[in-house]
Design an enzyme around this catalytic site. Structure first.
Site, short mmCIF file in Angstrom:
data_model
loop_
_atom_site.label_atom_id
_atom_site.label_comp_id
_atom_site.label_asym_id
_atom_site.label_seq_id
_atom_site.Cartn_x
_atom_site.Cartn_y
_atom_site.Cartn_z
N GLY A 1 0.67 -1.28 0.10
CA GLY A 1 -0.28 -0.01 0.03
C GLY A 1 1.05 1.20 0.07
O GLY A 1 0.48 2.33 0.40
N SER A 2 1.99 1.20 -0.68
CA SER A 2 2.67 2.40 -0.69
C SER A 2 2.05 3.46 -1.55
O SER A 2 2.28 4.86 -1.23
CB SER A 2 4.12 2.32 -0.95
N ASN B 1 -5.53 2.41 -12.71
CA ASN B 1 -4.40 1.47 -12.16
C ASN B 1 -2.92 2.04 -12.43
O ASN B 1 -3.00 2.97 -13.11
CB ASN B 1 -4.69 0.02 -12.87
N HIS C 1 0.74 0.61 -13.11
CA HIS C 1 1.52 -0.30 -13.41
C HIS C 1 2.89 0.09 -13.60
O HIS C 1 3.33 1.03 -14.34
CB HIS C 1 1.16 -0.90 -14.97
C1 GRF Z 1 3.31 -1.14 -7.60
O1 GRF Z 1 4.58 -1.44 -8.17
C2 GRF Z 1 2.35 -0.94 -8.73
O2 GRF Z 1 3.03 -0.54 -9.72
C3 GRF Z 1 1.75 -2.45 -8.76
O3 GRF Z 1 1.77 -3.04 -7.55
C4 GRF Z 1 2.68 -2.36 -6.73
C5 GRF Z 1 2.06 -1.90 -5.49
O4 GRF Z 1 2.80 -1.59 -4.73
N1 GRF Z 1 0.43 -2.54 -9.62
P1 GRF Z 1 2.14 -0.79 -3.24
O5 GRF Z 1 1.23 -1.73 -2.65
O6 GRF Z 1 1.56 0.64 -3.68
O7 GRF Z 1 3.33 -0.33 -2.45
#
Ligand code: GRF
Length: 217
Positions: free
Chosen positions: A12-13, A107, A109
């Site tokens: 969840g960063s 989203n 990515h």
């Molecule tokens: C991120 O690298 C995002 O691009 C991908 O999943 C990861 C999620 O990271 N979809 P976080 O949970 O937001 O830290």
């Protein structure tokens, strides 16, 4: 103020970067709900710390995907959510969520789409040998990482990079462009025509940023 609903499965960063952007006043939005499919997601702790209600919906508790996403819609609509944010949600989103929130699901990515769709995008980039990597915020359609591109940012990929070093460099940019893309939505600047997103009165953000409709001068 736009009402957001966030779906996350893990760390969840990105969720945190959105919370922070709201708290600093950068983002004119509120997060009404966190929905997770994983009761152990660290995102749940972040929600608690920030007074955001969270709901855990486990896929195995539903008979079909449609039933699952139907329930997701109910949870979002109950709280008047206008824009759905996928922030590390490790599932492919399906109907009825896709229909009800058509072009209102975003989203992020960790690759410059349309390259390296799907899982382990950073590893795919390293194995392919590209010299520039990056991240993409896009609207979600019924494909995997195929929807209209809203914002992209590039980072260099060095010869001595590993998956973790590249991922970290990309993640720093993710935390900037996701709030930026959401801000554009909140300000009503995003026009979607088939697969092309046009940004109205595009504000200048950062020299590193690549936007799909960059005007040639
Ligand atoms: C991120 O690298 C995002 O691009 C991908 O999943 C990861 C999620 O990271 N979809 P976080 O949970 O937001 O830290």
């Amino acid at each position: 103020m736009i009402k957001l609903g966030v779906l996350a499965s893990g760390r969840g960063s990105n969720f945190q970067s959105i919370i922070d952007s709201i708290n600093t006043g950068y983002l004119p939005a509120s997060i009404e709900i966190l929905i997770t499919d994983n009761p152990d997601a660290y995102a749940v702790i972040r929600a608690k710390e920030n007074g955001i209600p969270s709901v855990c919906l486990k896929m195995q508790d539903f008979k079909t995907k449609a039933e699952y996403y139907g329930r997701v819609v109910v949870e979002l609509q109950k709280r008047g959510v206008e824009l759905v944010i996928l922030a590390g949600f490790m599932r492919i989103v399906a109907r009825p969520l896709l229909e009800v929130y058509k072009m209102r699901i975003m989203n992020i990515h960790p690759a410059l789409l349309p390259s390296f769709r799907g899982l382990h995008a950073q590893r795919q980039a390293i194995e392919y040998g590209v010299k520039i990597a990056g991240c993409t915020v896009h609207f979600v359609d019924d494909g995997v990482d195929t929807g209209p591109i809203i914002v992209q940012a590039a980072v260099p990929l060095y010869s001595d990079d590993f998956e973790d070093t590249l991922s970290k460099r990309i993640l720093e940019m993710e935390h900037k462009i996701y709030p930026y893309a959401i801000k554009l939505f909140c300000e009503n600047r995003l026009i979607v025509d088939s697969n092309i997103v046009t940004i109205l009165n595009e504000p200048k953000f950062d020299d590193n940023i690549i936007v799909p409709n960059l005007k040639k001068t």
